[in-house]
Design a protein around this motif. Sequence first.
Motif, PDB file in Angstrom:
ATOM      1  N   VAL A 225      73.147  48.495  -2.635  1.00  0.00           N
ATOM      2  CA  VAL A 225      72.752  47.588  -3.705  1.00  0.00           C
ATOM      3  C   VAL A 225      73.880  47.447  -4.742  1.00  0.00           C
ATOM      4  O   VAL A 225      74.112  46.375  -5.285  1.00  0.00           O
ATOM      5  CB  VAL A 225      71.406  48.043  -4.328  1.00  0.00           C
ATOM      6  CG1 VAL A 225      71.595  49.067  -5.412  1.00  0.00           C
ATOM      7  CG2 VAL A 225      70.642  46.859  -4.881  1.00  0.00           C
ATOM      8  N   LEU A 226      74.645  48.522  -4.951  1.00  0.00           N
ATOM      9  CA  LEU A 226      75.773  48.422  -5.883  1.00  0.00           C
ATOM     10  C   LEU A 226      76.890  47.548  -5.317  1.00  0.00           C
ATOM     11  O   LEU A 226      77.532  46.795  -6.044  1.00  0.00           O
ATOM     12  CB  LEU A 226      76.304  49.815  -6.247  1.00  0.00           C
ATOM     13  CG  LEU A 226      75.460  50.569  -7.281  1.00  0.00           C
ATOM     14  CD1 LEU A 226      76.130  51.874  -7.665  1.00  0.00           C
ATOM     15  CD2 LEU A 226      75.215  49.735  -8.524  1.00  0.00           C
ATOM     16  N   CYS A 227      77.125  47.628  -3.991  1.00  0.00           N
ATOM     17  CA  CYS A 227      78.113  46.744  -3.364  1.00  0.00           C
ATOM     18  C   CYS A 227      77.700  45.284  -3.557  1.00  0.00           C
ATOM     19  O   CYS A 227      78.521  44.435  -3.907  1.00  0.00           O
ATOM     20  CB  CYS A 227      78.236  47.042  -1.873  1.00  0.00           C
ATOM     21  SG  CYS A 227      79.073  48.592  -1.544  1.00  0.00           S
ATOM     22  N   LEU A 228      76.414  44.995  -3.327  1.00  0.00           N
ATOM     23  CA  LEU A 228      75.920  43.628  -3.519  1.00  0.00           C
ATOM     24  C   LEU A 228      76.139  43.177  -4.958  1.00  0.00           C
ATOM     25  O   LEU A 228      76.546  42.050  -5.219  1.00  0.00           O
ATOM     26  CB  LEU A 228      74.418  43.554  -3.200  1.00  0.00           C
ATOM     27  CG  LEU A 228      74.013  43.527  -1.740  1.00  0.00           C
ATOM     28  CD1 LEU A 228      72.495  43.488  -1.622  1.00  0.00           C
ATOM     29  CD2 LEU A 228      74.610  42.307  -1.062  1.00  0.00           C
TER      30      LEU A 228
ATOM     31  N   ALA B 154      61.820  48.866  -6.135  1.00  0.00           N
ATOM     32  CA  ALA B 154      61.765  49.439  -7.482  1.00  0.00           C
ATOM     33  C   ALA B 154      63.040  50.237  -7.784  1.00  0.00           C
ATOM     34  O   ALA B 154      63.638  50.102  -8.849  1.00  0.00           O
ATOM     35  CB  ALA B 154      60.533  50.322  -7.629  1.00  0.00           C
ATOM     36  N   VAL B 155      63.464  51.067  -6.828  1.00  0.00           N
ATOM     37  CA  VAL B 155      64.670  51.877  -7.027  1.00  0.00           C
ATOM     38  C   VAL B 155      65.900  50.976  -7.085  1.00  0.00           C
ATOM     39  O   VAL B 155      66.748  51.116  -7.969  1.00  0.00           O
ATOM     40  CB  VAL B 155      64.828  52.927  -5.898  1.00  0.00           C
ATOM     41  CG1 VAL B 155      66.084  53.748  -6.106  1.00  0.00           C
ATOM     42  CG2 VAL B 155      63.606  53.833  -5.832  1.00  0.00           C
ATOM     43  N   ASN B 156      65.986  50.021  -6.156  1.00  0.00           N
ATOM     44  CA  ASN B 156      67.132  49.112  -6.140  1.00  0.00           C
ATOM     45  C   ASN B 156      67.264  48.360  -7.459  1.00  0.00           C
ATOM     46  O   ASN B 156      68.357  48.265  -8.027  1.00  0.00           O
ATOM     47  CB  ASN B 156      66.988  48.097  -4.998  1.00  0.00           C
ATOM     48  CG  ASN B 156      67.141  48.748  -3.640  1.00  0.00           C
ATOM     49  OD1 ASN B 156      67.503  49.913  -3.542  1.00  0.00           O
ATOM     50  ND2 ASN B 156      66.867  47.998  -2.597  1.00  0.00           N
ATOM     51  N   ALA B 157      66.137  47.825  -7.943  1.00  0.00           N
ATOM     52  CA  ALA B 157      66.177  47.050  -9.189  1.00  0.00           C
ATOM     53  C   ALA B 157      66.624  47.931 -10.351  1.00  0.00           C
ATOM     54  O   ALA B 157      67.415  47.515 -11.199  1.00  0.00           O
ATOM     55  CB  ALA B 157      64.815  46.425  -9.472  1.00  0.00           C
ATOM     56  N   SER B 158      66.151  49.171 -10.389  1.00  0.00           N
ATOM     57  CA  SER B 158      66.511  50.033 -11.520  1.00  0.00           C
ATOM     58  C   SER B 158      67.986  50.439 -11.438  1.00  0.00           C
ATOM     59  O   SER B 158      68.665  50.540 -12.462  1.00  0.00           O
ATOM     60  CB  SER B 158      65.580  51.239 -11.614  1.00  0.00           C
ATOM     61  OG  SER B 158      66.029  52.280 -10.803  1.00  0.00           O
ATOM     62  N   VAL B 159      68.513  50.642 -10.221  1.00  0.00           N
ATOM     63  CA  VAL B 159      69.941  50.945 -10.066  1.00  0.00           C
ATOM     64  C   VAL B 159      70.788  49.771 -10.564  1.00  0.00           C
ATOM     65  O   VAL B 159      71.764  49.963 -11.304  1.00  0.00           O
ATOM     66  CB  VAL B 159      70.277  51.260  -8.580  1.00  0.00           C
ATOM     67  CG1 VAL B 159      71.783  51.288  -8.354  1.00  0.00           C
ATOM     68  CG2 VAL B 159      69.665  52.594  -8.167  1.00  0.00           C
TER      69      VAL B 159
ATOM     70  N   LEU C 116      71.490  57.539 -13.805  1.00  0.00           N
ATOM     71  CA  LEU C 116      70.374  57.889 -14.694  1.00  0.00           C
ATOM     72  C   LEU C 116      69.117  57.095 -14.339  1.00  0.00           C
ATOM     73  O   LEU C 116      68.022  57.648 -14.233  1.00  0.00           O
ATOM     74  CB  LEU C 116      70.740  57.565 -16.142  1.00  0.00           C
ATOM     75  CG  LEU C 116      71.289  58.673 -17.008  1.00  0.00           C
ATOM     76  CD1 LEU C 116      71.491  58.161 -18.424  1.00  0.00           C
ATOM     77  CD2 LEU C 116      70.323  59.860 -17.007  1.00  0.00           C
ATOM     78  N   SER C 117      69.287  55.781 -14.131  1.00  0.00           N
ATOM     79  CA  SER C 117      68.142  54.930 -13.818  1.00  0.00           C
ATOM     80  C   SER C 117      67.514  55.328 -12.490  1.00  0.00           C
ATOM     81  O   SER C 117      66.292  55.369 -12.364  1.00  0.00           O
ATOM     82  CB  SER C 117      68.564  53.464 -13.740  1.00  0.00           C
ATOM     83  OG  SER C 117      69.093  53.060 -14.957  1.00  0.00           O
TER      84      SER C 117
END
Lengths: 183, 207
Positions: free
Chosen positions: A94-97, B80-85, B99-100
């Motif tokens: 998700v960070l790469c995206l 939920a986890v992806n959005a918070s990251v 942290l998120s």
Amino acid sequence: MSAVQYIQLFVSFVQVGLCSIGGGYAALPFIQEQVVNRHAWLTEGEFADVISISQMTPGPIAINAATFVGTKTGGPLGAITATMGCVLPSFFIVLCLFLLYRRFHTLRVVDGIFEGLRPAVVGLIAAAGYSMLCLALSDRTAIGGLDVPMLVLTAVGVFVIRLTKWSPLVIIALCGVVGVFLQ
Amino acid sequence: MAQWYLAADYILEAGSVKRDGAFYRKLFWTMFKLSAFTFGGGYVIVPLMKKQFVDGLGWLDEQEMLNYTALAQSAPGAVAVNASVLIGFRLAGWKGALLSAAATILPPLLLLSVLTYIYEAIVDNRVVAGLLRGMQAGVCAVIIQVVMEMGGTTIREKNGFGCVVMVAVFLAVAFLDLHVLAVIVIAALIGFVRMLFIFRKGGGVRR
């Protein structure tokens, strides 16, 4: 539990984390494959328990399953191992995206793609709300019946949110308290 | 080559956002509370995040929130986890992302660790059942209100394209059980093709 078993637990949930695209219950068959069929960490019955616990507790179902299986097989350390495995792949993907998005979102074409995605996301949230509403308003004593007190509670909730500036979490908690008295 | 150099440059820059301790605490506890109240997972947390980060704290705007939700949905793993990251990284770099993520994972991790041993005693408890049942109504109320608000924005802007996509997605997912990933891919393609048509008409030059 030996180190090898912790690694096995971790690798299994990395696979669950990687496979479950689409969120929520889309992950269920992959979790079942890993924890029931392949490793026999849970029986079919225990797996059904995980699903019912997930429905009544907060948090994504994959995380709930990881914690449950991890605790059963390796205690608190097992729970952390399995949950980490579940989250790690998506954390980096998700960070790469996001970095691609930040690099290219000023391009008119990319902007156009997001102009299509934004209303789609609103539609998705509405659909999730609809299925949640069906669950909340269905009468649990008569099949196909309408739970009128729940309908009133939901409607009052919407009005209170619109009229006040209360945090949504306060509204949800208050509805929970009213729910206890409705029982 | 220069493009990738710039991308790498950006990663370092974005990852080194500095915030003060109070900001990190606020971020952590906001995420923690949101996660603790997210029954049903996935999309339920998005309206709550929108309420807190867009309306409450004003740290993000509505368009950004929707963009991040689409990104969160495109990656594997829990939405939920992806959005918070994503939100954590956007607001406070790598530290914010970690942290998120921790704040979102902790409530279900702690709760399930305990419940694994005692859930049989709780499943049949009337007070717990009533509490959870009532909270369902509260979650529904929040989602309804956020959908009314965001749908209202699309309608007020006289965004005909947006309205069609919004209604079509709702119908396709709620009644035809179309897979969420299919929705994302199709909506992205439609947005892309529409932009090509706008380019052809010469509308793309204005940026």
